[in-house]
Design an enzyme around this catalytic site. Structure first.
Site, mmCIF file in Angstrom:
data_model
loop_
_atom_site.group_PDB
_atom_site.id
_atom_site.type_symbol
_atom_site.label_atom_id
_atom_site.label_comp_id
_atom_site.label_asym_id
_atom_site.label_seq_id
_atom_site.Cartn_x
_atom_site.Cartn_y
_atom_site.Cartn_z
ATOM 1 N N SER A 1 12.420 -1.274 -13.899
ATOM 2 C CA SER A 1 11.486 -2.139 -14.619
ATOM 3 C C SER A 1 10.871 -3.153 -13.698
ATOM 4 C CB SER A 1 12.553 -2.934 -15.442
ATOM 5 O OG SER A 1 11.810 -3.760 -16.439
ATOM 6 N N ASN A 2 10.322 -4.213 -14.203
ATOM 7 C CA ASN A 2 9.664 -5.104 -13.409
ATOM 8 C C ASN A 2 9.832 -6.549 -14.071
ATOM 9 O OD1 ASN A 2 7.499 -5.731 -15.622
ATOM 10 N ND2 ASN A 2 6.994 -3.857 -15.517
ATOM 11 N N ARG A 3 9.341 -7.552 -13.189
ATOM 12 C CA ARG A 3 9.429 -8.891 -13.455
ATOM 13 C C ARG A 3 8.751 -9.565 -14.400
ATOM 14 N NH1 ARG A 3 12.601 -10.110 -8.823
ATOM 15 N NH2 ARG A 3 12.359 -8.686 -7.334
#
Lengths: 232, 232
Positions: B37-39
Site C-alpha cells: 500500500s502507500n501512505r
C-alpha cells in the site's frame, strides 16, 4: 518464593511484574510513499496491554503504526518497521519478566529502500525482499529469557502450526487464532483464541477483543505464576 | 449554454454538475493478511469531496481503505484494490461531468494472490508484480471524457513531472504536491499545491487540508466553467 506461588489468583495477579508487549503491524518501506504491511489493527495487542496493566503489571508496549489510543498507565514506544521494533525490544527486554509478542511483524522487507519515489513504467516489476529478524525467537532464545508468549495468526491448520511454533521457538505459551476468514481475527472487533502451553491448552470463545484480552491476561498470569514459582 | 458561462462565480458554482472522485490509497494483497500500500491518508480527497459538494455538485466518491467519515451528502463507494477502483470508476464515469483522481492508486499488484497465508522460511523472497490499469489515463482518453483533474504526488521535480503528466495524459488540470518531506502531503494535516492547466497555473499556499480543498474546489469550478462554455 513459595509464599508467592501460594498467593490467591487475585485481581492484582501481576503486581510487581514488568511486561514488555509488541502490538500492531509493521510497515516495510519500498520508497518514501510505498510500503508492505498487513491487516493487523493492533486492537488485540492494545486490549491485552490494558488487561495486563489492570492485573497490576507495569506494561511497556512497542507499537507499530495504528491510530489507537494508548491504554491508561501503559508506556508506549512507537515504531514503524520490523527492524525498529527489534531494536526497541532488545533495548528493553532485559528489564522485563514477561514478553508478549502480539505484533504482526513483517517476515520480509525490501532489500533496497529508494530515497526518492520509484518511477516505473515497465509492465512488470520484481521486488527483492530479505528476511527480518525473528523477534519472538530471539527473545525466547536469550540465556535469561523472560516468560515468553507468542501469537499465531493462521488461515489454516491453526492449532498444528501453533504447537509446532511453541516447541520450535521454545515459547512458554502461544495464543492461536484463525485469520482471513469470515469471523474473528484481523480487522474484526470479535475474536476467539486457543491458548497452548507445554502440557495443556484452553479455549477462549468468540467474544469482543476487550473481554477476550482480560481472559487471556488471566491465563498468562496463572501460567506465569506457576513458571515463576518453579524457576525461583 | 452562453448564459451558464456568464453566471457569477457564485457560492454554488457547480450546481447541476456531477463529480466522480477517487480518494485514499489502494491495497494490493499478497495473501489474506499481507498487502502492498502507500501512505495516502485520504484526507485531501475526502476534504475535496466535501468542498465540491459545498459548491453544489452531486459527488460520488470511490474510496480506498481509510477510517475517515463520509462527508455530508456525498455518495461513497468503498473499494480495496486498484482493479476494484478501476471497475467502480468505469461503471460510473459516463454519468459524470468532472472526474477528480485524488487516490494514490498502487502502480503494481502481485502477479499471484495466495489463497492461504504464505509460509516462507527462505532468507530471500522475490515478489513478482504487474502493472495496474492507469485509471486517470483511461478516463482522460475516453471519447466523451469528463473534465479531468489529476494529482501528482512526487518527492522531487514536482512541477516538471506534473506538467509532463498533464500533457502526456491529456488532462484538463493537475494538482501537484511534494511528499515524503518534512512538511505537507501524505500523513500531514497541512498541505500546499501548485495547480497547473494548459496555459496557466496557480499556487495554493501551505494550510490545513480542509481550507486548501475549498480553494482547489473553487479553482476546479472556474476552469470547468470556462471549459464547459467553450465546449458547449
Amino acid at each position: 518464593e513459595i509464599a508467592e506461588a501460594l498467593l490467591p489468583r487475585a485481581a492484582r495477579a501481576l503486581e510487581g511484574a514488568c511486561v514488555l508487549l509488541t502490538a500492531g503491524p509493521t510497515r516495510e518501506p519500498l520508497d518514501p510513499v510505498r510500503f508492505l504491511s498487513n491487516r493487523s489493527s493492533g486492537q488485540m495487542g492494545f486490549a491485552l496491554a490494558a488487561a495486563l496493566r489492570e492485573l497490576g503489571a507495569s506494561v511497556v508496549m512497542i507499537a507499530g503504526p495504528t491510530a489507537l489510543p494508548t491504554p491508561p498507565s501503559v508506556e508506549r514506544i512507537d515504531v514503524e518497521t520490523a527492524l525498529e521494533m527489534y531494536l526497541a525490544v532488545m533495548t528493553r527486554v532485559a528489564d522485563c519478566d514477561v514478553f508478549v509478542a502480539t505484533a504482526a511483524v513483517a517476515d520480509y522487507r525490501p532489500v533496497n529502500v529508494a530515497e526518492h519515489k520509484i518511477k516505473k513504467h515497465a509492465d512488470e516489476f520484481t521486488l527483492h525482499l530479505v528476511r527480518n529478524p525473528d523477534i519472538l525467537g530471539e527473545v525466547a532464545a536469550l540465556t535469561a529469557s523472560p516468560f515468553t508468549v507468542g501469537f499465531a495468526a493462521e488461515t489454516d491448520h491453526v492449532i498444528d502450526y501453533a504447537r509446532a511454533k511453541l516447541q520450535h521457538k521454545q515459547l512458554n505459551m502461544i495464543a492461536a487464532n484463525q485469520v482471513g476468514g469470515a469471523q474473528g481475527g484481523f480487522e474484526c472487533t470479535d475474536n476467539a483464541l486457543t491458548v497452548i502451553w507445554d502440557d495443556g491448552q484452553c479455549e477462549l470463545p468468540m467474544q469482543p477483543k476487550s473481554q477476550l484480552a482480560r481472559q487471556l491476561a488471566q491465563c498468562i498470569a496463572e501460567r506465569y505464576q506457576i513458571y515463576h514459582a518453579s524457576s525461583s
